[in-house]
Design a protein around this motif. Structure first.
Motif, PDB file in Angstrom:
ATOM      1  N   GLY A 217       0.966  -1.211  -0.017  1.00  0.00           N
ATOM      2  CA  GLY A 217      -0.027   0.134   0.058  1.00  0.00           C
ATOM      3  C   GLY A 217       0.943   1.181   0.205  1.00  0.00           C
ATOM      4  O   GLY A 217       1.831   1.396   0.534  1.00  0.00           O
ATOM      5  N   TRP A 218       0.196   2.078  -0.624  1.00  0.00           N
ATOM      6  CA  TRP A 218       0.804   3.743  -0.735  1.00  0.00           C
ATOM      7  C   TRP A 218      -0.309   4.605  -0.351  1.00  0.00           C
ATOM      8  O   TRP A 218      -1.300   4.466  -1.041  1.00  0.00           O
ATOM      9  CB  TRP A 218       1.407   3.943  -2.200  1.00  0.00           C
ATOM     10  CG  TRP A 218       2.197   5.172  -1.918  1.00  0.00           C
ATOM     11  CD1 TRP A 218       3.353   5.619  -1.520  1.00  0.00           C
ATOM     12  CD2 TRP A 218       1.613   6.509  -2.616  1.00  0.00           C
ATOM     13  NE1 TRP A 218       3.713   6.987  -1.723  1.00  0.00           N
ATOM     14  CE2 TRP A 218       2.580   7.605  -2.369  1.00  0.00           C
ATOM     15  CE3 TRP A 218       0.359   6.625  -2.907  1.00  0.00           C
ATOM     16  CZ2 TRP A 218       2.227   8.966  -2.707  1.00  0.00           C
ATOM     17  CZ3 TRP A 218       0.070   8.336  -3.233  1.00  0.00           C
ATOM     18  CH2 TRP A 218       0.911   9.327  -2.900  1.00  0.00           C
ATOM     19  N   ASN A 219      -0.146   5.649   0.283  1.00  0.00           N
ATOM     20  CA  ASN A 219      -0.941   6.655   0.588  1.00  0.00           C
ATOM     21  C   ASN A 219      -0.088   7.990   0.674  1.00  0.00           C
ATOM     22  O   ASN A 219       0.952   8.005   1.256  1.00  0.00           O
ATOM     23  CB  ASN A 219      -1.913   6.447   1.725  1.00  0.00           C
ATOM     24  CG  ASN A 219      -2.963   7.425   1.558  1.00  0.00           C
ATOM     25  OD1 ASN A 219      -3.763   7.350   0.540  1.00  0.00           O
ATOM     26  ND2 ASN A 219      -3.364   8.097   2.781  1.00  0.00           N
ATOM     27  N   MET A 220      -0.762   8.905  -0.105  1.00  0.00           N
ATOM     28  CA  MET A 220      -0.231  10.305   0.223  1.00  0.00           C
ATOM     29  C   MET A 220       0.202  10.947   1.675  1.00  0.00           C
ATOM     30  O   MET A 220       0.936  11.527   2.002  1.00  0.00           O
ATOM     31  CB  MET A 220      -0.887  11.604  -0.586  1.00  0.00           C
ATOM     32  CG  MET A 220      -0.583  12.923  -0.268  1.00  0.00           C
ATOM     33  SD  MET A 220      -0.995  13.960  -1.488  1.00  0.00           S
ATOM     34  CE  MET A 220       0.364  13.843  -2.973  1.00  0.00           C
ATOM     35  N   HIS A 221      -0.776  10.238   2.476  1.00  0.00           N
ATOM     36  CA  HIS A 221      -0.716  10.739   3.671  1.00  0.00           C
ATOM     37  C   HIS A 221      -0.345   9.221   4.713  1.00  0.00           C
ATOM     38  O   HIS A 221      -1.659   8.597   5.050  1.00  0.00           O
ATOM     39  CB  HIS A 221      -2.096  11.237   4.373  1.00  0.00           C
ATOM     40  CG  HIS A 221      -2.439  12.372   3.420  1.00  0.00           C
ATOM     41  ND1 HIS A 221      -3.459  12.481   2.601  1.00  0.00           N
ATOM     42  CD2 HIS A 221      -2.091  13.803   3.583  1.00  0.00           C
ATOM     43  CE1 HIS A 221      -3.537  13.598   2.066  1.00  0.00           C
ATOM     44  NE2 HIS A 221      -2.865  14.331   2.533  1.00  0.00           N
ATOM     45  N   PRO A 222       0.935   9.067   4.767  1.00  0.00           N
ATOM     46  CA  PRO A 222       1.147   7.635   5.416  1.00  0.00           C
ATOM     47  C   PRO A 222       0.398   7.434   6.655  1.00  0.00           C
ATOM     48  O   PRO A 222       0.320   5.966   7.177  1.00  0.00           O
ATOM     49  CB  PRO A 222       2.689   7.763   5.275  1.00  0.00           C
ATOM     50  CG  PRO A 222       3.171   9.037   5.079  1.00  0.00           C
ATOM     51  CD  PRO A 222       1.940   9.715   4.632  1.00  0.00           C
TER      52      PRO A 222
END
Ligand code: NAD
Length: 331
Positions: free
Chosen positions: A168-173
């Motif tokens: 998973g990747w998210n701009m807001h880790p």
């Protein structure tokens, strides 16, 4: 709606608080798969979407309606986005309700809470695409986005295909625990990655509210299936338009895909033609072969159509009436 039914002088009400008990992920999947097939066969159509800024509470309000002749389902979902709900009234910001009508007489038949239903029907759409388009040997699922919808998406995908690992990747880790928690519950290992790490994924779900592409063409390996679920408005964009020009593109509804979906950008730049986009229902119906090789990149542009809401709402009303748990009032 079949089985137990309301009479011509009754209205069935299934409020938001009962939806979790009335709707299984399997039922949502089945309802969405069936209505996508009906749309592609020309048996069901969505009506033009109305979406208006109210000029009150900064709210966006609108209607998504349609008629599924094959399923006998007519109705609309009314609702939208009230950005101050959470802080001012401890209510979630997205609020909606589904109304179903008798297609023969026009009388109202049911009123169904639409909030959880929306998350489950959206997750069902990406899962339907995974079932029909992912490589059979796919092992790694990539998630881009970790907000409210992402957990529903992840759970439904893991129930649809036997993935062995989630990345998973998210701009807001700091939001990534929303993904790792679900993966852990489902007994599948989770690993946070950089965007370049998405090359390991065999399937990728994007579910963000981004207005600029984050996933670029060199982050995607041959043979990957992408379900792009976040772009449902003009101007939003999650993936590089070059990914679409190199992929076989599927959608729920072509008219929405080219105007408010992920394909709007590739269409706008001329990198993709409308005629290159296939409704996923054609794959479900067997009119399109779907994936044709293990190297092909397939992309599902899930824009979210009213008929999904109506199909799932009708299935909820059936269950609630059969169990005798709907509130039935005379009209
Ligand atoms: P949310 O606000 O809970 O989460 C937003 C997500 O987007 C978070 O992961 C956040 O980190 C990420 N994000 C925010 N700004 C970003 C940016 N500039 N670049 C990259 N990532 C960014 O929202 P949600 O309820 O999970 O909904 C996500 C998206 O899905 C929204 O765009 C929503 O409109 C859309 N949606 C689509 C459907 C459909 O049927 N296709 C249905 C419901 C929601």
């Amino acid at each position: 709606m079949d089985g137990a039914a309301v009479t011509a002088h009754e209205l069935a009400i299934v409020p938001e608080g009962m939806i979790a008990d009335m709707l299984t992920r399997d039922a949502a999947f089945e309802a969405v798969e069936k209505v996508f097939a009906a749309m592609a066969a020309g048996d069901a159509s969505n009506f033009p979407v109305v979406r208006e800024a109210l000029g009150h509470e900064d709210a966006l309000y609108g209607f998504k309606g349609g008629f599924d002749r094959a399923g006998g389902v007519l109705g609309l979902k009314a609702g939208g986005y009230w950005p101050h709900n959470l802080e001012r009234r401890s209510l979630i910001n997205h609020q909606s309700t589904v109304f179903l009508f008798d297609p023969d007489s026009g009388r109202v038949k049911a009123m169904v809470g639409g909030n959880l239903l929306t998350a489950l029907r959206t997750a069902a759409a990406s899962s339907v695409s995974i079932k029909h388009l992912v490589r059979k040997d796919a092992e790694v699922l990539g998630m881009i986005g970790a907000g409210h919808q992402a957990g529903f998406q992840l759970r439904a995908a893991l129930e649809t295909h036997r993935f062995k690992k989630v990345i998973g990747w998210n701009m807001h880790p700091e939001m990534l625990p929303n993904l790792s928690r679900v993966a852990e519950e489902m007994g599948v290992p989770f690993e946070p990655v950089e965007l370049t790490g998405m090359r390991e994924a065999d399937a990728i779900i994007t579910i963000t509210s981004s207005f600029a592409p984050t996933l670029m063409a060199d982050h995607v390996s041959p043979g990957t299936h992408l379900a792009c679920m976040g772009t449902d408005t003009k101007g939003k964009q999650e993936v590089d338009a070059a990914i679409l020009s190199g992929a076989t593109v599927f959608t729920d509804e072509v008219a929405q895909s080219v105007s408010i979906g992920e394909a709007q950008h590739a269409i706008g730049s001329g990198a993709l033609a409308e005629a290159d986009i296939t409704e996923i229902g054609s794959v479900i119906n067997g009119a399109h072969p779907g994936r044709s090789s293990d190297d092909e990149i397939t992309l599902f542009d899930g824009t979210g159509v009213g008929l999904q809401d109506l199909a799932v709402a009708a299935s909820i009303v059936d269950v609630a009436l059969e169990r005798g748990e709907a509130t039935v009032v005379p009209i």
